[in-house]
Design a protein around this motif. Structure first.
Motif, PDB file in Angstrom:
ATOM      1  N   VAL A 102       0.804  -1.071   0.154  1.00 40.34           N
ATOM      2  CA  VAL A 102       0.029   0.188   0.327  1.00 40.34           C
ATOM      3  C   VAL A 102       0.650   1.080  -0.163  1.00 40.34           C
ATOM      4  CG1 VAL A 102      -1.772   1.615   1.339  1.00 40.34           C
ATOM      5  CG2 VAL A 102      -1.909  -1.372   1.003  1.00 40.34           C
ATOM      6  N   VAL A 103       0.603   2.008  -0.888  1.00 40.61           N
ATOM      7  CA  VAL A 103       1.522   3.376  -1.122  1.00 40.61           C
ATOM      8  C   VAL A 103       0.856   4.908  -0.889  1.00 40.61           C
ATOM      9  CG1 VAL A 103       2.644   4.758  -2.803  1.00 40.61           C
ATOM     10  CG2 VAL A 103       3.565   2.582  -2.658  1.00 40.61           C
ATOM     11  N   GLU A 104       0.571   5.438   0.025  1.00 40.92           N
ATOM     12  CA  GLU A 104       0.732   6.955  -0.157  1.00 40.92           C
ATOM     13  C   GLU A 104       1.029   7.898  -1.056  1.00 40.92           C
ATOM     14  OE1 GLU A 104       1.334   8.945   3.457  1.00 40.92           O
ATOM     15  OE2 GLU A 104      -0.542   8.567   3.870  1.00 40.92           O
ATOM     16  N   PRO A 105       0.660   7.236  -2.547  1.00 43.51           N
ATOM     17  CA  PRO A 105       1.179   8.612  -3.311  1.00 43.51           C
ATOM     18  C   PRO A 105       1.546  10.192  -3.423  1.00 43.51           C
ATOM     19  CG  PRO A 105      -1.006   7.947  -4.175  1.00 43.51           C
ATOM     20  CD  PRO A 105      -0.836   7.329  -2.633  1.00 43.51           C
ATOM     21  N   SER A 106       2.837  10.110  -3.742  1.00 43.51           N
ATOM     22  CA  SER A 106       3.834  11.659  -4.372  1.00 43.51           C
ATOM     23  C   SER A 106       2.305  12.660  -4.480  1.00 43.51           C
ATOM     24  CB  SER A 106       4.641  11.835  -3.810  1.00 43.51           C
ATOM     25  OG  SER A 106       5.335  11.386  -4.477  1.00 43.51           O
ATOM     26  N   ASN A 107       2.411  11.865  -6.090  1.00 45.27           N
ATOM     27  CA  ASN A 107       1.969  12.293  -7.521  1.00 45.27           C
ATOM     28  C   ASN A 107       1.410  11.895  -7.932  1.00 45.27           C
ATOM     29  OD1 ASN A 107       1.320  13.569  -9.884  1.00 45.27           O
ATOM     30  ND2 ASN A 107       3.236  13.806 -10.912  1.00 45.27           N
ATOM     31  N   LYS A 108      -0.443  12.046  -7.521  1.00 51.99           N
ATOM     32  CA  LYS A 108      -1.818  11.814  -7.799  1.00 51.99           C
ATOM     33  C   LYS A 108      -2.504  11.458  -9.438  1.00 51.99           C
ATOM     34  CE  LYS A 108      -5.369  10.395  -4.329  1.00 51.99           C
ATOM     35  NZ  LYS A 108      -5.466   9.011  -4.606  1.00 51.99           N
ATOM     36  N   GLU A 109      -1.276  13.076  -9.501  1.00 52.34           N
ATOM     37  CA  GLU A 109      -1.405  12.922 -11.580  1.00 52.34           C
ATOM     38  C   GLU A 109      -0.613  11.999 -12.455  1.00 52.34           C
ATOM     39  OE1 GLU A 109       0.377  16.393 -12.518  1.00 52.34           O
ATOM     40  OE2 GLU A 109      -1.047  17.780 -11.053  1.00 52.34           O
ATOM     41  N   GLU A 110      -0.715  10.661 -11.464  1.00 57.62           N
ATOM     42  CA  GLU A 110       0.141   9.043 -12.175  1.00 57.62           C
ATOM     43  C   GLU A 110      -0.804   8.448 -12.469  1.00 57.62           C
ATOM     44  OE1 GLU A 110       5.059   9.830 -10.518  1.00 57.62           O
ATOM     45  OE2 GLU A 110       3.392   8.180  -9.216  1.00 57.62           O
ATOM     46  N   MET A 111      -2.298   8.279 -11.715  1.00 53.53           N
ATOM     47  CA  MET A 111      -2.951   7.200 -11.883  1.00 53.53           C
ATOM     48  C   MET A 111      -3.751   7.960 -13.195  1.00 53.53           C
ATOM     49  SD  MET A 111      -3.213   5.220  -8.758  1.00 53.53           S
ATOM     50  CE  MET A 111      -5.160   4.496  -8.886  1.00 53.53           C
ATOM     51  N   ASP A 112      -3.538   9.022 -13.535  1.00 47.26           N
ATOM     52  CA  ASP A 112      -4.716   9.197 -15.094  1.00 47.26           C
ATOM     53  C   ASP A 112      -3.868   8.765 -16.341  1.00 47.26           C
ATOM     54  OD1 ASP A 112      -6.171  10.545 -13.408  1.00 47.26           O
ATOM     55  OD2 ASP A 112      -4.856  12.911 -13.651  1.00 47.26           O
ATOM     56  N   GLU A 113      -2.432   8.093 -15.478  1.00 44.07           N
ATOM     57  CA  GLU A 113      -2.100   7.655 -16.703  1.00 44.07           C
ATOM     58  C   GLU A 113      -1.743   6.176 -16.927  1.00 44.07           C
ATOM     59  OE1 GLU A 113       2.613   8.451 -16.186  1.00 44.07           O
ATOM     60  OE2 GLU A 113       2.173  11.243 -15.932  1.00 44.07           O
TER      61      GLU A 113
END
Length: 127
Positions: A102-113
């Protein structure tokens, strides 16, 4: 091939499930079926940083060793320790019991990729 529609998928065959401000990550049903019987899983430690498209661990099957690639950048906040004793969960239950980190993402925009289930299915059917 089992592909939960609400998950996102990477070109490296990892799945990502959004859970509030965190994401749960594992390998897809397709990946585990290609690898064969999983005998060992190596994962990072809680607190480690992972970087999108960089290796964060590996899975070893009777056929080969494959690196796991992080679909997002962030901090590991939970590791599935059950896989130490039960690597076969990856084959039996890739989306439930065999989540890896489980990761706490530092850049949510990566999810869009990442890909939708439909896009991922199309990618693997072309191989």
């Amino acid at each position: 091939m089992n592909l939960p529609k609400e998950f996102k998928y990477s070109e490296e065959h990892e799945w990502v499930k959004e859970e509030g401000d965190k994401v749960r990550i594992g390998i897809t049903d397709f990946a585990q079926s290609e690898l064969g019987d999983i005998v060992f899983v190596e994962l990072p430690e809680e607190g480690d940083e992972v970087e999108a498209d960089e290796p964060f661990g590996s899975v070893e099957s009777v056929k080969t060793v494959s690196e796991l690639y992080a679909p997002v950048t962030g901090k590991v906040v939970e590791v599935n320790e059950e896989l130490d004793d039960s690597p076969e969960f990856v084959n039996e239950s890739p989306y439930e019991k065999a989540w890896m980190i489980v990761v706490e993402p530092s850049n949510k925009e990566e999810m869009d990729e990442l890909m939708t289930a439909e896009e991922y299915e199309e990618m693997v059917s072309e191989d």
